[in-house]
Design an enzyme around this catalytic site. Structure first.
Site, PDB file in Angstrom:
ATOM      1  N   GLN A 100      -0.376   4.610   5.137  1.00 23.08           N
ATOM      2  CA  GLN A 100      -0.879   5.240   3.919  1.00 23.08           C
ATOM      3  C   GLN A 100      -2.086   6.122   4.229  1.00 23.08           C
ATOM      4  O   GLN A 100      -3.224   5.674   4.172  1.00 23.08           O
ATOM      5  CB  GLN A 100      -1.230   4.191   2.865  1.00 23.08           C
ATOM      6  CG  GLN A 100      -1.545   4.835   1.543  1.00 23.08           C
ATOM      7  CD  GLN A 100      -1.330   3.904   0.377  1.00 23.08           C
ATOM      8  OE1 GLN A 100      -0.989   2.751   0.527  1.00 23.08           O
ATOM      9  NE2 GLN A 100      -1.549   4.431  -0.797  1.00 23.08           N
ATOM     10  N   PHE A 101      -1.813   7.391   4.516  1.00 19.70           N
ATOM     11  CA  PHE A 101      -2.888   8.329   4.840  1.00 19.70           C
ATOM     12  C   PHE A 101      -3.830   8.542   3.668  1.00 19.70           C
ATOM     13  O   PHE A 101      -4.989   8.922   3.851  1.00 19.70           O
ATOM     14  CB  PHE A 101      -2.325   9.662   5.337  1.00 19.70           C
ATOM     15  CG  PHE A 101      -1.868  10.597   4.252  1.00 19.70           C
ATOM     16  CD1 PHE A 101      -2.724  11.579   3.776  1.00 19.70           C
ATOM     17  CD2 PHE A 101      -0.601  10.488   3.697  1.00 19.70           C
ATOM     18  CE1 PHE A 101      -2.312  12.439   2.770  1.00 19.70           C
ATOM     19  CE2 PHE A 101      -0.180  11.341   2.700  1.00 19.70           C
ATOM     20  CZ  PHE A 101      -1.033  12.325   2.236  1.00 19.70           C
ATOM     21  N   THR A 102      -3.376   8.265   2.443  1.00 21.43           N
ATOM     22  CA  THR A 102      -4.217   8.512   1.276  1.00 21.43           C
ATOM     23  C   THR A 102      -5.438   7.604   1.231  1.00 21.43           C
ATOM     24  O   THR A 102      -6.345   7.843   0.426  1.00 21.43           O
ATOM     25  CB  THR A 102      -3.422   8.366  -0.037  1.00 21.43           C
ATOM     26  OG1 THR A 102      -2.877   7.050  -0.121  1.00 21.43           O
ATOM     27  CG2 THR A 102      -2.302   9.402  -0.113  1.00 21.43           C
TER      28      THR A 102
END
Length: 149
Positions: free
Chosen positions: A78-80
């Site tokens: 999850q890069f967010t």
């Protein structure tokens, strides 16, 4: 390296309607990789995730790790988690690692957890995913290898 860790009774992840990862009791870990992350961050995160004592012992205290429990881990990229919303209304992701680098480190975290004897299921890197979970507690912990929170 950042993660959101949720103690779960069960969790699963689907890609295009197909279940690609499923666990019973254990940890759902959303993992984000930053531009500056390297071996120290990798080692720190593997140690922290495998040893994090957030499961109750017989006295009702959080004294057991996922290893102690014999639990499983569902690891989802999850890069967010590197979204910076301090300025404006739209998050900036400039501190997130590029996908090629993030994938390598994500896979190394997965391998490191497996090497500790943990059963690890994953989502699909860079895919649109649907995650379902039953949070146990609820217990949710934020981890950051740079210790910014």
């Amino acid at each position: 390296m950042r993660s959101v860790v949720q103690r779960v009774k069960r969790a699963s992840v689907k890609v295009q309607g197909e279940t690609v990862g499923r666990i019973s009791a254990g940890l759902l870990v959303f993992l984000g990789v930053g531009q500056k992350d390297g071996d120290p961050d990798l080692t720190w995160m593997i140690d922290k995730l495998s040893g994090l004592r957030i499961f109750e012992d017989s006295a009702g205290k959080m004294n057991r790790s996922v290893l102690d429990l014999g639990g499983e881990i569902l690891l989802v990229s999850q890069f967010t988690l590197y979204g910076d919303c301090r300025s404006g209304k739209r998050p900036s992701f400039t501190t997130a690692a590029p996908p090629e680098r993030a994938k390598v480190l994500f896979e190394q975290v997965e391998e490191g957890l497996r090497s500790r004897g943990l059963n690890v299921a994953t989502g699909v890197f860079q895919a649109e995913m649907e995650v379902e979970l039953v949070n146990d507690g609820p217990v949710t912990i934020l981890l950051d290898s740079e210790k910014t929170f």
